[in-house]
Design a protein around this motif. Structure first.
Motif, PDB file in Angstrom:
ATOM      1  N   GLU A 186      18.332  -3.874  12.477  1.00  0.00           N
ATOM      2  CA  GLU A 186      17.911  -4.572  11.268  1.00  0.00           C
ATOM      3  C   GLU A 186      17.300  -3.629  10.241  1.00  0.00           C
ATOM      4  N   VAL A 187      16.810  -2.495  10.715  1.00  0.00           N
ATOM      5  CA  VAL A 187      16.159  -1.506   9.854  1.00  0.00           C
ATOM      6  C   VAL A 187      16.698  -0.134  10.223  1.00  0.00           C
ATOM      7  N   ALA A 188      16.912   0.704   9.227  1.00  0.00           N
ATOM      8  CA  ALA A 188      17.400   2.066   9.480  1.00  0.00           C
ATOM      9  C   ALA A 188      16.389   2.843  10.313  1.00  0.00           C
ATOM     10  N   PRO A 189      16.839   3.787  11.129  1.00  0.00           N
ATOM     11  CA  PRO A 189      15.922   4.561  11.974  1.00  0.00           C
ATOM     12  C   PRO A 189      15.215   5.659  11.173  1.00  0.00           C
ATOM     13  N   TYR A 190      14.096   5.307  10.598  1.00  0.00           N
ATOM     14  CA  TYR A 190      13.359   6.245   9.748  1.00  0.00           C
ATOM     15  C   TYR A 190      12.384   7.098  10.546  1.00  0.00           C
ATOM     16  N   ILE A 191      12.257   8.345  10.119  1.00  0.00           N
ATOM     17  CA  ILE A 191      11.105   9.154  10.503  1.00  0.00           C
ATOM     18  C   ILE A 191       9.974   8.747   9.556  1.00  0.00           C
ATOM     19  N   VAL A 192       8.834   8.387  10.110  1.00  0.00           N
ATOM     20  CA  VAL A 192       7.696   7.955   9.288  1.00  0.00           C
ATOM     21  C   VAL A 192       6.651   9.073   9.284  1.00  0.00           C
ATOM     22  N   VAL A 193       6.273   9.498   8.089  1.00  0.00           N
ATOM     23  CA  VAL A 193       5.381  10.648   7.911  1.00  0.00           C
ATOM     24  C   VAL A 193       4.143  10.210   7.141  1.00  0.00           C
ATOM     25  N   ALA A 194       2.964  10.482   7.707  1.00  0.00           N
ATOM     26  CA  ALA A 194       1.702  10.089   7.064  1.00  0.00           C
ATOM     27  C   ALA A 194       0.816  11.323   6.884  1.00  0.00           C
ATOM     28  N   PRO A 195       0.802  11.915   5.687  1.00  0.00           N
ATOM     29  CA  PRO A 195      -0.036  13.082   5.445  1.00  0.00           C
ATOM     30  C   PRO A 195      -1.435  12.688   4.949  1.00  0.00           C
ATOM     31  N   ARG A 196      -2.386  13.578   5.126  1.00  0.00           N
ATOM     32  CA  ARG A 196      -3.737  13.366   4.592  1.00  0.00           C
ATOM     33  C   ARG A 196      -3.665  13.293   3.073  1.00  0.00           C
ATOM     34  N   THR A 197      -4.373  12.322   2.501  1.00  0.00           N
ATOM     35  CA  THR A 197      -4.442  12.209   1.038  1.00  0.00           C
ATOM     36  C   THR A 197      -5.865  12.347   0.505  1.00  0.00           C
ATOM     37  N   THR A 198      -6.879  12.239   1.374  1.00  0.00           N
ATOM     38  CA  THR A 198      -8.257  12.493   0.949  1.00  0.00           C
ATOM     39  C   THR A 198      -8.486  13.998   1.061  1.00  0.00           C
ATOM     40  N   LEU A 199      -8.463  14.686  -0.065  1.00  0.00           N
ATOM     41  CA  LEU A 199      -8.417  16.145  -0.048  1.00  0.00           C
ATOM     42  C   LEU A 199      -9.651  16.808  -0.627  1.00  0.00           C
ATOM     43  N   LEU A 200     -10.383  16.085  -1.469  1.00  0.00           N
ATOM     44  CA  LEU A 200     -11.420  16.749  -2.255  1.00  0.00           C
ATOM     45  C   LEU A 200     -12.673  15.892  -2.310  1.00  0.00           C
ATOM     46  N   GLY A 201     -13.560  16.079  -1.330  1.00  0.00           N
ATOM     47  CA  GLY A 201     -14.838  15.380  -1.355  1.00  0.00           C
ATOM     48  C   GLY A 201     -14.677  13.884  -1.496  1.00  0.00           C
ATOM     49  N   ASN A 202     -15.478  13.302  -2.399  1.00  0.00           N
ATOM     50  CA  ASN A 202     -15.429  11.851  -2.592  1.00  0.00           C
ATOM     51  C   ASN A 202     -14.665  11.479  -3.856  1.00  0.00           C
ATOM     52  N   ALA A 203     -13.629  12.260  -4.171  1.00  0.00           N
ATOM     53  CA  ALA A 203     -12.796  11.981  -5.337  1.00  0.00           C
ATOM     54  C   ALA A 203     -11.390  11.600  -4.902  1.00  0.00           C
ATOM     55  N   ASP A 204     -10.782  10.696  -5.652  1.00  0.00           N
ATOM     56  CA  ASP A 204      -9.386  10.331  -5.442  1.00  0.00           C
ATOM     57  C   ASP A 204      -8.539  11.255  -6.315  1.00  0.00           C
ATOM     58  N   THR A 205      -7.646  12.000  -5.700  1.00  0.00           N
ATOM     59  CA  THR A 205      -6.847  12.974  -6.454  1.00  0.00           C
ATOM     60  C   THR A 205      -5.780  12.312  -7.314  1.00  0.00           C
ATOM     61  N   GLY A 206      -5.501  11.025  -7.071  1.00  0.00           N
ATOM     62  CA  GLY A 206      -4.413  10.389  -7.801  1.00  0.00           C
ATOM     63  C   GLY A 206      -3.063  10.962  -7.428  1.00  0.00           C
TER      64      GLY A 206
END
Length: 372
Positions: A186-206
């Motif tokens: 029902e769904v294609a066999p995807y590789i799912v990749v989750a990288p870190r996105t919190t990179l710089l203190g308490n700021a959202d890098t956008g």
């Protein structure tokens, strides 16, 4: 002691029990002047409240994947080693294809809340100057003999802010939801990749490149992407890649998809926003120029050549859906936008809502980014 580990959770429970026992045992036994007795009793009540709040925070954090560690919580983490000006395409003039191979070693994630099969590595981004963990889950078909010579499509998944890279596997259970759907075709066999996105203190890098601050765009769309194609049997062409996110991660996913049709063929945004000012902690919301450069609605408005990308953008009437309609109104072929309206009472801005959308999202992706 790990912020998200079982020992800290159990310690929180013990602290609550101890704090409740204090007034039960000592309330009538306190001696001394009235001021002393009253002060001691107030302190005991405050301790009960503080430990109760701590336990609730631990439960919410573990359930929603907000903070990975103490550095993320306290805003003291820094995963940026350098932030050179890498130019409009975020490569610094380098040819990614001719860069040395990045074949990473992975180990089991070791967190039972993430479900089976999740692996993790620590990646040093050669071009972005960012370092951080990357989680990868391989589809059931990856190890089957019939697929030994096949390259697999990839979906890069991004959390909100604050948010942990583990959240798509933990709170949203993307792997445990998708595995049976993939086995049934029902769904294609995807590789799912989750990288870190919190990179710089308490700021959202956008998820943007900001010279002198951070090259989050290059980390996600160049370094992580290259590592995956060098390490696994993964599609290299944009037709085999998609990016998906929720909340602030939705903004990131749509932005990356619109900016880089040469890297992604589809993007999914769940309960996101177009203008970076939607996240007060966003670095890209701090100047009008950065806001415009990182607003996918304005990018689609002003692009002379519309990007070849398919967008799936969903949200409630006051939480993401107006932005989805705005994107649909300005999109021109070959850009396509599927705007999905969630009921006002769907559950609010919460992981439980996005978890329910996982099957629908990946069925849609299967038509946009199929296995070739």
């Amino acid at each position: 002691m790990s912020l998200t580990g079982t020992p800290f959770f159990l310690t929180s429970i013990v602290l609550v029990a101890a704090a409740l026992a204090l007034p039960l045992v000592f309330w009538s036994r306190i001696r001394g002047p009235g001021a002393v007795r009253h002060t001691a009793r107030v302190v005991m009540l405050l301790v009960v409240q503080a430990t109760g709040v701590l336990l609730v925070f631990v439960i919410v954090n573990n359930s929603n994947g907000l903070y990975d560690n103490w550095d993320d919580l306290l805003g003291t983490g820094n995963h940026v080693n350098a932030a050179a000006d890498l130019g409009p395409d975020g490569t610094g003039g380098k040819s990614v294809r001719t860069e040395p191979r990045i074949k990473q070693s992975f180990r089991p994630a070791g967190d039972p809340r993430m479900g089976p099969g999740v692996q993790v590595t620590q990646l040093k981004g050669r071009i972005s100057g960012v370092s951080g963990e990357v989680y990868v889950w391989l589809p059931p078909q990856y190890g089957q003999p019939a697929y030994r010579h096949r390259d697999f499509p990839v979906v890069e998944v991004l959390p909100g802010y604050p948010g942990s890279a583990r959240a798509w596997f933990g709170a949203l259970q993307v792997n445990t939801q998708l595995a049976p759907l993939m086995l049934r075709g029902e769904v294609a066999p995807y590789i799912v990749v989750a990288p870190r996105t919190t990179l710089l203190g308490n700021a959202d890098t956008g998820c943007a490149n900001i010279p002198g601050k951070v090259n989050a765009d290059t980390w996600l769309s160049v370094d992580v992407r290259k590592m995956v194609t060098d390490t696994f049997r993964a599609e290299r062409k944009p037709a085999g890649w998609a990016v998906a996110g929720y909340s602030a991660g939705a903004h990131c996913a749509v932005e990356l998809g619109v900016k880089h049709p040469d890297r992604y063929r589809a993007a999914v945004g769940l309960s996101g926003y177009n203008d970076p000012v939607g996240e007060p902690a966003s670095l890209t919301a701090r100047t009008p120029r950065l806001r415009d450069r990182n607003n996918p609605w304005k990018i689609l408005q002003h692009d002379r050549v519309p990007p070849r990308v398919a967008l799936f953008v969903s949200g409630a009437p006051t939480d993401g859906y107006p932005g989805a309609l705005a994107l649909k109104q300005v999109a021109k072929r070959p850009t396509t936008v599927q705007a999905v309206r969630l009921p006002a009472g769907a559950g609010g801005h919460a992981t439980v809502v996005w978890k329910q959308q996982v099957p629908e999202v990946f069925r849609w992706l299967t038509h946009q980014v199929p296995m070739h």
